[in-house]
Scaffold this active site. Structure first.
Site, mmCIF file in Angstrom:
data_model
loop_
_atom_site.group_PDB
_atom_site.id
_atom_site.type_symbol
_atom_site.label_atom_id
_atom_site.label_comp_id
_atom_site.label_asym_id
_atom_site.label_seq_id
_atom_site.Cartn_x
_atom_site.Cartn_y
_atom_site.Cartn_z
ATOM 1 N N HIS A 1 -4.176 2.370 -0.708
ATOM 2 C CA HIS A 1 -4.464 1.448 -1.808
ATOM 3 C C HIS A 1 -3.134 1.009 -2.418
ATOM 4 C CE1 HIS A 1 -4.663 5.432 -3.918
ATOM 5 N NE2 HIS A 1 -3.993 4.770 -4.836
ATOM 6 N N LEU B 1 0.808 -1.223 0.000
ATOM 7 C CA LEU B 1 0.000 0.000 0.000
ATOM 8 C C LEU B 1 0.836 1.266 0.000
ATOM 9 C CD1 LEU B 1 -2.667 -1.046 2.660
ATOM 10 C CD2 LEU B 1 -2.669 -1.470 0.189
ATOM 11 N N ASP B 2 0.228 2.333 -0.503
ATOM 12 C CA ASP B 2 0.856 3.650 -0.443
ATOM 13 C C ASP B 2 0.163 4.469 0.649
ATOM 14 O OD1 ASP B 2 -1.568 4.496 -1.529
ATOM 15 O OD2 ASP B 2 -0.743 4.846 -3.527
ATOM 16 N N GLY B 3 0.463 5.738 0.725
ATOM 17 C CA GLY B 3 -0.083 6.611 1.757
ATOM 18 C C GLY B 3 -1.582 6.815 1.673
ATOM 19 N N TYR B 4 -2.193 6.419 0.568
ATOM 20 C CA TYR B 4 -3.640 6.552 0.392
ATOM 21 C C TYR B 4 -4.380 5.254 0.728
ATOM 22 C CZ TYR B 4 -2.138 10.734 -2.010
ATOM 23 O OH TYR B 4 -1.550 11.925 -2.312
#
Length: 139
Positions: A22, A17-20
């Site tokens: 997703h 995952l990234d900072g969002y």
């Protein structure tokens, strides 16, 4: 499912995952690569190809991101050979979410066959063409 399509699966983990929250776009490259390795393992022997001094080398990859995948999603990667000509071949890949069948991403991966001794691409012909042609599933 058509025998020319190879299915592999991956479960989305936190490190994907990234900072969002997703899946990071770069992780899809890994998911697609897993699918291609599964394809090569099932459809023909890459080790034998390498022992002949040949390698499959990426020359282009186009990805369409359709919707976000999130933690704990189980994804299926469907991989097929969609085109072959004298100098290159194209694999088509689709990533779907298993729970609802929604399309997450699709991609076209173009490769050449490289002579590892000369470091030059070779024509896809003779024995190699005879192995690849029956696998083509036009998308």
């Amino acid at each position: 499912m058509d025998h020319r399509i190879v299915r592999s699966t991956v479960r989305v983990r936190g490190f994907h995952l990234d900072g969002y929250a997703h899946v990071n776009n770069a992780r899809y490259l890994e998911f697609l690569e897993e699918g291609r390795w599964a394809y090569f393992e099932q459809q023909f022997d890459l080790a034998a190809l390498f022992n002949e001094g040949l390698a499959v080398v990426t020359v282009n990859l186009n990805i369409n991101y359709r919707r976000a995948a999130v933690i704990h999603d189980e994804l299926e990667v469907l991989t097929s050979l969609s085109h072959i000509d004298q100098r290159n071949a194209v694999m088509h890949q689709v990533i779907n979410r298993v729970s609802d069948g929604k399309l997450i991403a699709d991609a076209d991966f173009t490769f050449v066959v490289l002579d590892t001794r000369t470091k030059r691409s070779i024509r896809i012909e003779d024995k190699l063409r005879n192995v690849l042609e029956p696998l083509v599933l036009e998308c």
